[in-house]
Design an enzyme around this catalytic site. Structure first.
Site, PDB file in Angstrom:
ATOM      1  N   HIS A 115      -2.554  -7.769  -1.062  1.00 29.62           N
ATOM      2  CA  HIS A 115      -2.608  -6.672  -2.036  1.00 29.62           C
ATOM      3  C   HIS A 115      -2.470  -7.261  -3.454  1.00 29.62           C
ATOM      4  O   HIS A 115      -1.617  -8.117  -3.674  1.00 29.62           O
ATOM      5  CB  HIS A 115      -1.467  -5.694  -1.733  1.00 29.62           C
ATOM      6  N   HIS A 159      -1.278  -8.380  -6.673  1.00 32.62           N
ATOM      7  CA  HIS A 159       0.048  -8.296  -7.271  1.00 32.62           C
ATOM      8  C   HIS A 159       0.422  -9.605  -7.953  1.00 32.62           C
ATOM      9  O   HIS A 159      -0.200 -10.636  -7.722  1.00 32.62           O
ATOM     10  CB  HIS A 159       1.104  -7.977  -6.209  1.00 32.62           C
ATOM     11  N   CYS A 187       0.854  -1.184   0.000  1.00 34.89           N
ATOM     12  CA  CYS A 187       0.000   0.000   0.000  1.00 34.89           C
ATOM     13  C   CYS A 187       0.895   1.241   0.000  1.00 34.89           C
ATOM     14  O   CYS A 187       2.013   1.202   0.514  1.00 34.89           O
ATOM     15  CB  CYS A 187      -0.915   0.007   1.224  1.00 34.89           C
TER      16      CYS A 187
END
Ligand SMILES: [Zn+2]
Length: 355
Positions: free
Chosen positions: A189, A191, A80
Protein backbone atom coordinates in the site's frame (compact mmCIF):
# COMPACT_ATOMS: atom_id res chain seq x y z
CA UNK A 1 12.90 33.07 5.82
CA UNK A 2 9.46 31.70 6.49
CA UNK A 3 6.80 32.34 3.91
CA UNK A 4 4.56 29.38 4.75
CA UNK A 5 1.16 30.70 5.73
CA UNK A 6 -0.08 29.05 8.94
CA UNK A 7 -3.66 29.64 7.80
CA UNK A 8 -3.02 27.30 4.88
CA UNK A 9 -1.40 24.58 6.94
CA UNK A 10 -3.59 21.49 7.08
CA UNK A 11 -4.77 20.55 10.54
CA UNK A 12 -5.57 16.92 11.19
CA UNK A 13 -8.52 15.24 12.84
CA UNK A 14 -6.76 13.26 15.58
CA UNK A 15 -8.00 10.11 17.31
CA UNK A 16 -6.47 7.90 19.99
CA UNK A 17 -6.67 4.19 19.26
CA UNK A 18 -7.71 1.76 22.02
CA UNK A 19 -4.02 0.79 22.30
CA UNK A 20 -3.02 4.41 22.92
CA UNK A 21 -1.46 5.13 19.53
CA UNK A 22 -2.46 8.35 17.74
CA UNK A 23 -4.17 8.39 14.34
CA UNK A 24 -4.43 11.61 12.29
CA UNK A 25 -6.51 12.16 9.14
CA UNK A 26 -5.50 15.03 6.86
CA UNK A 27 -8.02 16.14 4.23
CA UNK A 28 -11.51 14.67 3.92
CA UNK A 29 -12.30 11.28 5.45
CA UNK A 30 -15.62 9.52 5.82
CA UNK A 31 -17.32 8.90 9.13
CA UNK A 32 -16.29 8.40 12.72
CA UNK A 33 -13.74 5.64 13.33
CA UNK A 34 -15.19 2.24 14.21
CA UNK A 35 -12.66 0.48 16.39
CA UNK A 36 -12.66 -3.31 16.16
CA UNK A 37 -14.25 -4.76 19.34
CA UNK A 38 -11.48 -7.33 19.67
CA UNK A 39 -8.86 -4.61 19.71
CA UNK A 40 -7.16 -5.18 23.03
CA UNK A 41 -4.08 -3.10 22.42
CA UNK A 42 -0.60 -4.02 21.44
CA UNK A 43 2.23 -4.99 23.68
CA UNK A 44 4.72 -2.17 23.96
CA UNK A 45 8.25 -3.49 23.59
CA UNK A 46 10.98 -0.93 24.04
CA UNK A 47 13.95 -0.33 21.77
CA UNK A 48 17.30 1.00 22.88
CA UNK A 49 20.45 2.31 21.25
CA UNK A 50 24.05 1.27 21.80
CA UNK A 51 27.17 3.23 20.91
CA UNK A 52 29.34 1.66 18.20
CA UNK A 53 32.83 2.51 19.49
CA UNK A 54 34.59 1.80 16.18
CA UNK A 55 32.29 3.61 13.76
CA UNK A 56 31.33 6.18 16.43
CA UNK A 57 27.62 6.04 15.76
CA UNK A 58 24.45 4.82 17.45
CA UNK A 59 22.87 1.47 16.52
CA UNK A 60 19.16 0.96 17.31
CA UNK A 61 17.96 -2.42 18.58
CA UNK A 62 14.26 -3.22 18.20
CA UNK A 63 13.92 -6.97 18.63
CA UNK A 64 10.10 -6.73 18.64
CA UNK A 65 10.10 -5.60 14.99
CA UNK A 66 10.82 -9.15 13.78
CA UNK A 67 7.14 -10.02 14.19
CA UNK A 68 5.86 -7.14 12.03
CA UNK A 69 3.44 -7.71 9.16
CA UNK A 70 5.19 -9.28 6.18
CA UNK A 71 3.78 -8.98 2.64
CA UNK A 72 0.05 -9.46 3.37
CA UNK A 73 -2.33 -10.11 0.46
CA UNK A 74 -4.29 -7.09 -0.81
CA UNK A 75 -7.50 -8.18 0.95
CA UNK A 76 -5.78 -8.33 4.35
CA UNK A 77 -3.75 -5.13 3.87
CA UNK A 78 -3.73 -3.29 7.22
CA UNK A 79 -3.43 0.07 5.42
CA UNK A 80 -6.63 -0.40 3.37
CA UNK A 81 -9.83 1.06 4.91
CA UNK A 82 -11.78 -1.13 7.34
CA UNK A 83 -9.50 -4.18 7.19
CA UNK A 84 -10.23 -6.15 10.41
CA UNK A 85 -7.52 -5.33 12.96
CA UNK A 86 -6.01 -2.94 10.40
CA UNK A 87 -4.86 0.62 10.91
CA UNK A 88 -7.69 2.49 9.13
CA UNK A 89 -11.07 2.27 10.92
CA UNK A 90 -12.96 4.50 8.43
CA UNK A 91 -14.41 3.84 4.97
CA UNK A 92 -12.37 6.38 3.06
CA UNK A 93 -9.66 8.96 3.70
CA UNK A 94 -7.17 11.24 1.95
CA UNK A 95 -3.92 10.98 3.93
CA UNK A 96 -3.60 9.11 7.24
CA UNK A 97 -0.71 9.31 9.70
CA UNK A 98 -0.39 7.09 12.76
CA UNK A 99 2.13 5.93 15.32
CA UNK A 100 3.89 2.84 13.97
CA UNK A 101 2.71 -0.34 15.70
CA UNK A 102 6.27 -1.66 15.38
CA UNK A 103 8.07 1.54 16.27
CA UNK A 104 11.87 1.69 16.49
CA UNK A 105 11.63 4.67 18.84
CA UNK A 106 9.27 5.30 21.75
CA UNK A 107 7.91 8.50 23.23
CA UNK A 108 8.77 7.63 26.84
CA UNK A 109 11.02 4.57 26.97
CA UNK A 110 12.59 3.36 30.22
CA UNK A 111 16.35 3.57 30.75
CA UNK A 112 17.93 0.45 29.23
CA UNK A 113 20.30 -1.92 31.03
CA UNK A 114 24.06 -1.68 30.41
CA UNK A 115 25.91 -4.36 28.41
CA UNK A 116 27.44 -6.77 30.97
CA UNK A 117 31.23 -6.62 30.97
CA UNK A 118 31.50 -3.76 28.47
CA UNK A 119 31.63 -0.09 29.36
CA UNK A 120 29.73 1.25 26.36
CA UNK A 121 27.07 3.96 26.31
CA UNK A 122 23.56 2.49 26.12
CA UNK A 123 20.69 4.96 25.83
CA UNK A 124 16.93 5.12 25.50
CA UNK A 125 15.69 4.98 21.91
CA UNK A 126 13.50 8.03 22.55
CA UNK A 127 11.61 9.68 19.71
CA UNK A 128 8.76 8.46 17.54
CA UNK A 129 8.04 6.56 14.32
CA UNK A 130 4.97 7.36 12.26
CA UNK A 131 3.50 5.77 9.16
CA UNK A 132 2.02 8.06 6.50
CA UNK A 133 -0.51 6.54 4.07
CA UNK A 134 -0.77 8.49 0.81
CA UNK A 135 -4.14 7.18 -0.37
CA UNK A 136 -6.98 4.77 0.41
CA UNK A 137 -6.25 3.17 -2.98
CA UNK A 138 -4.01 0.12 -2.52
CA UNK A 139 -2.61 0.43 -6.07
CA UNK A 140 -1.73 4.14 -6.06
CA UNK A 141 1.87 5.36 -6.09
CA UNK A 142 3.81 8.62 -6.04
CA UNK A 143 3.74 8.46 -9.85
CA UNK A 144 -0.06 8.21 -10.10
CA UNK A 145 -1.39 10.25 -7.17
CA UNK A 146 -3.31 13.35 -8.33
CA UNK A 147 -1.52 16.70 -7.99
CA UNK A 148 -3.84 17.88 -5.18
CA UNK A 149 -3.00 14.80 -3.14
CA UNK A 150 0.74 15.32 -3.61
CA UNK A 151 0.31 18.94 -2.55
CA UNK A 152 -1.45 17.73 0.59
CA UNK A 153 1.39 15.24 1.14
CA UNK A 154 3.98 18.05 1.07
CA UNK A 155 1.86 20.02 3.55
CA UNK A 156 1.43 16.98 5.80
CA UNK A 157 5.22 16.54 5.90
CA UNK A 158 5.35 20.16 7.01
CA UNK A 159 2.79 19.67 9.74
CA UNK A 160 4.27 16.39 11.03
CA UNK A 161 7.80 17.86 11.18
CA UNK A 162 6.35 20.82 13.10
CA UNK A 163 4.32 18.58 15.45
CA UNK A 164 7.15 16.12 16.18
CA UNK A 165 9.67 18.91 16.76
CA UNK A 166 7.39 20.02 19.61
CA UNK A 167 8.54 16.93 21.55
CA UNK A 168 11.38 18.40 23.68
CA UNK A 169 13.64 15.36 23.15
CA UNK A 170 13.41 15.41 19.35
CA UNK A 171 16.44 16.81 17.51
CA UNK A 172 15.60 15.94 13.89
CA UNK A 173 12.58 14.69 11.93
CA UNK A 174 13.03 12.78 8.69
CA UNK A 175 10.14 11.65 6.46
CA UNK A 176 11.09 9.00 3.92
CA UNK A 177 9.63 6.42 1.57
CA UNK A 178 10.97 2.97 0.82
CA UNK A 179 9.37 1.98 -2.48
CA UNK A 180 9.28 -1.58 -3.82
CA UNK A 181 10.33 -4.95 -2.42
CA UNK A 182 13.97 -4.30 -3.35
CA UNK A 183 13.83 -1.36 -0.93
CA UNK A 184 12.66 -3.66 1.85
CA UNK A 185 8.96 -2.85 1.61
CA UNK A 186 6.82 -5.50 3.29
CA UNK A 187 3.50 -3.73 2.66
CA UNK A 188 2.64 -2.59 -0.86
CA UNK A 189 0.00 0.00 0.00
CA UNK A 190 1.49 3.42 -0.95
CA UNK A 191 3.02 4.82 2.19
CA UNK A 192 6.05 6.41 3.74
CA UNK A 193 7.39 6.81 7.25
CA UNK A 194 8.42 9.66 9.50
CA UNK A 195 11.20 9.17 12.05
CA UNK A 196 11.75 11.60 14.91
CA UNK A 197 15.25 11.23 16.38
CA UNK A 198 16.31 12.25 19.89
CA UNK A 199 19.90 12.56 18.67
CA UNK A 200 21.52 13.79 15.47
CA UNK A 201 22.14 10.79 13.16
CA UNK A 202 25.61 10.80 11.53
CA UNK A 203 24.61 11.61 7.95
CA UNK A 204 22.42 14.51 9.05
CA UNK A 205 25.23 15.72 11.32
CA UNK A 206 27.72 15.70 8.43
CA UNK A 207 25.25 17.49 6.16
CA UNK A 208 24.60 20.07 8.87
CA UNK A 209 28.33 20.80 9.10
CA UNK A 210 28.50 21.34 5.32
CA UNK A 211 25.51 23.66 5.28
CA UNK A 212 26.83 25.54 8.31
CA UNK A 213 30.05 26.14 6.39
CA UNK A 214 28.22 27.55 3.38
CA UNK A 215 27.40 24.64 1.06
CA UNK A 216 24.54 26.07 -1.03
CA UNK A 217 22.09 23.67 -2.72
CA UNK A 218 20.31 26.44 -4.60
CA UNK A 219 23.43 26.79 -6.78
CA UNK A 220 22.78 23.25 -8.07
CA UNK A 221 19.39 24.41 -9.36
CA UNK A 222 21.22 26.67 -11.84
CA UNK A 223 23.16 23.82 -13.50
CA UNK A 224 21.15 23.20 -16.66
CA UNK A 225 23.32 20.23 -17.66
CA UNK A 226 22.22 18.34 -14.55
CA UNK A 227 18.59 19.47 -14.36
CA UNK A 228 15.93 16.96 -15.37
CA UNK A 229 12.86 19.10 -14.62
CA UNK A 230 12.26 22.49 -13.04
CA UNK A 231 9.66 24.87 -11.69
CA UNK A 232 9.74 28.44 -10.39
CA UNK A 233 10.40 27.29 -6.80
CA UNK A 234 12.55 24.16 -7.14
CA UNK A 235 14.53 22.00 -9.55
CA UNK A 236 14.94 18.24 -9.90
CA UNK A 237 18.48 17.29 -10.87
CA UNK A 238 21.15 14.63 -10.81
CA UNK A 239 23.81 16.03 -8.47
CA UNK A 240 27.22 16.30 -10.24
CA UNK A 241 28.61 14.21 -7.34
CA UNK A 242 25.86 11.52 -7.32
CA UNK A 243 26.81 8.32 -5.48
CA UNK A 244 24.06 6.24 -7.12
CA UNK A 245 23.37 5.84 -10.85
CA UNK A 246 20.29 8.00 -11.55
CA UNK A 247 20.25 9.57 -8.08
CA UNK A 248 18.00 12.66 -8.13
CA UNK A 249 17.66 15.55 -5.72
CA UNK A 250 14.88 18.13 -5.58
CA UNK A 251 16.39 21.37 -4.32
CA UNK A 252 14.85 24.77 -3.48
CA UNK A 253 15.74 27.89 -5.50
CA UNK A 254 15.38 29.98 -2.35
CA UNK A 255 16.28 28.76 1.10
CA UNK A 256 13.50 27.03 3.00
CA UNK A 257 14.29 25.27 6.27
CA UNK A 258 11.30 22.96 6.45
CA UNK A 259 8.37 21.98 4.22
CA UNK A 260 6.03 24.08 6.39
CA UNK A 261 7.97 27.16 5.20
CA UNK A 262 6.89 26.73 1.56
CA UNK A 263 4.33 29.17 0.16
CA UNK A 264 1.34 27.86 -1.82
CA UNK A 265 3.10 28.15 -5.18
CA UNK A 266 6.14 26.29 -3.90
CA UNK A 267 3.99 23.49 -2.44
CA UNK A 268 2.53 23.06 -5.92
CA UNK A 269 6.02 23.11 -7.50
CA UNK A 270 7.40 20.45 -5.15
CA UNK A 271 4.31 18.28 -5.61
CA UNK A 272 4.69 18.39 -9.38
CA UNK A 273 8.40 17.53 -9.25
CA UNK A 274 7.73 14.52 -6.98
CA UNK A 275 5.49 13.05 -9.68
CA UNK A 276 7.94 14.01 -12.40
CA UNK A 277 10.81 12.12 -10.74
CA UNK A 278 8.72 9.00 -9.96
CA UNK A 279 7.29 8.92 -13.50
CA UNK A 280 10.70 9.40 -15.12
CA UNK A 281 12.11 6.51 -13.10
CA UNK A 282 9.19 4.20 -13.92
CA UNK A 283 9.34 5.04 -17.62
CA UNK A 284 13.13 4.85 -17.85
CA UNK A 285 13.38 1.45 -16.16
CA UNK A 286 10.14 0.13 -17.72
CA UNK A 287 8.76 -0.99 -14.37
CA UNK A 288 7.87 0.45 -10.99
CA UNK A 289 11.30 1.60 -9.89
CA UNK A 290 12.27 0.67 -6.33
CA UNK A 291 13.79 3.62 -4.56
CA UNK A 292 14.50 5.21 -1.22
CA UNK A 293 13.27 8.82 -1.04
CA UNK A 294 14.42 10.98 1.85
CA UNK A 295 12.90 14.30 2.90
CA UNK A 296 15.47 16.41 4.75
CA UNK A 297 14.29 19.22 7.02
CA UNK A 298 16.31 21.48 9.30
CA UNK A 299 17.13 19.83 12.64
CA UNK A 300 16.56 21.71 15.88
CA UNK A 301 18.54 24.94 16.03
CA UNK A 302 19.61 24.74 12.36
CA UNK A 303 16.70 26.63 10.82
CA UNK A 304 19.00 29.36 9.49
CA UNK A 305 21.23 27.22 7.28
CA UNK A 306 19.96 23.63 6.80
CA UNK A 307 17.75 23.59 3.66
CA UNK A 308 14.65 21.49 3.14
CA UNK A 309 15.31 19.23 0.15
CA UNK A 310 14.57 15.72 -1.10
CA UNK A 311 16.95 12.97 -2.24
CA UNK A 312 15.95 9.93 -4.33
CA UNK A 313 18.08 6.79 -4.42
CA UNK A 314 16.84 4.39 -7.12
CA UNK A 315 17.94 0.81 -6.48
CA UNK A 316 18.30 -0.03 -10.18
CA UNK A 317 21.20 0.74 -12.53
CA UNK A 318 19.45 -0.78 -15.58
CA UNK A 319 15.91 -2.16 -16.11
CA UNK A 320 16.72 -5.63 -14.77
CA UNK A 321 19.89 -4.84 -12.83
CA UNK A 322 19.88 -3.98 -9.16
CA UNK A 323 22.31 -1.52 -7.65
CA UNK A 324 23.96 -3.19 -4.65
CA UNK A 325 25.82 -1.62 -1.79
CA UNK A 326 28.85 -3.91 -1.64
CA UNK A 327 32.47 -4.12 -0.49
CA UNK A 328 33.90 -0.75 -1.40
CA UNK A 329 30.78 1.18 -0.36
CA UNK A 330 30.11 -0.77 2.84
CA UNK A 331 33.72 -1.37 3.80
CA UNK A 332 35.32 1.92 2.84
CA UNK A 333 32.42 4.31 2.41
CA UNK A 334 33.54 5.06 -1.15
CA UNK A 335 30.91 4.74 -3.83
CA UNK A 336 31.78 3.38 -7.28
CA UNK A 337 29.46 4.67 -9.99
CA UNK A 338 29.57 3.44 -13.57
CA UNK A 339 27.49 6.17 -15.16
CA UNK A 340 28.40 9.84 -15.25
CA UNK A 341 25.87 12.14 -13.54
CA UNK A 342 25.60 14.31 -16.67
CA UNK A 343 24.75 11.25 -18.78
CA UNK A 344 22.16 10.08 -16.23
CA UNK A 345 20.66 13.58 -16.19
CA UNK A 346 20.36 13.64 -19.97
CA UNK A 347 18.62 10.24 -20.01
CA UNK A 348 16.11 11.20 -17.32
CA UNK A 349 15.53 14.66 -18.82
CA UNK A 350 14.72 13.21 -22.23
CA UNK A 351 11.98 10.85 -21.02
CA UNK A 352 8.82 11.68 -22.95
CA UNK A 353 5.22 11.67 -21.82
CA UNK A 354 5.87 12.71 -18.23
CA UNK A 355 2.81 14.54 -16.88
ZN1 LIG B 1 -3.84 -1.65 1.05
Amino acid sequence: MTEGDPKHMPRPATFTRPDGRLLHFYGPFSGEPVWPPESTGHEVAFSHRRWHPVRREWVIYSAHRQTRTYKPSADTCPFCPMTPDGEIPVKDFSIAVFDNRFSSFQKNPPKPLPIPGLDLPVEKAAGNCEVIIYSADHRASMATLPQERRELLVQVWGDRVRALMEMPSVQAVMPFENRGEEAGVTLHHPHGQIYAFSYLPPIIETMAQSFREGCDLSKLAELKQYTIDETAGAAALVPPFARFPYEVWIVPRRFRARPADLNAGEVSDWARLLASVANRYDRFFGRMCPYVMIVYAAPRGMEEFFPFHIQFYPLLRAPQKLKFIAGCELGAGSFLVDILPETAAQSLRNIEGVP
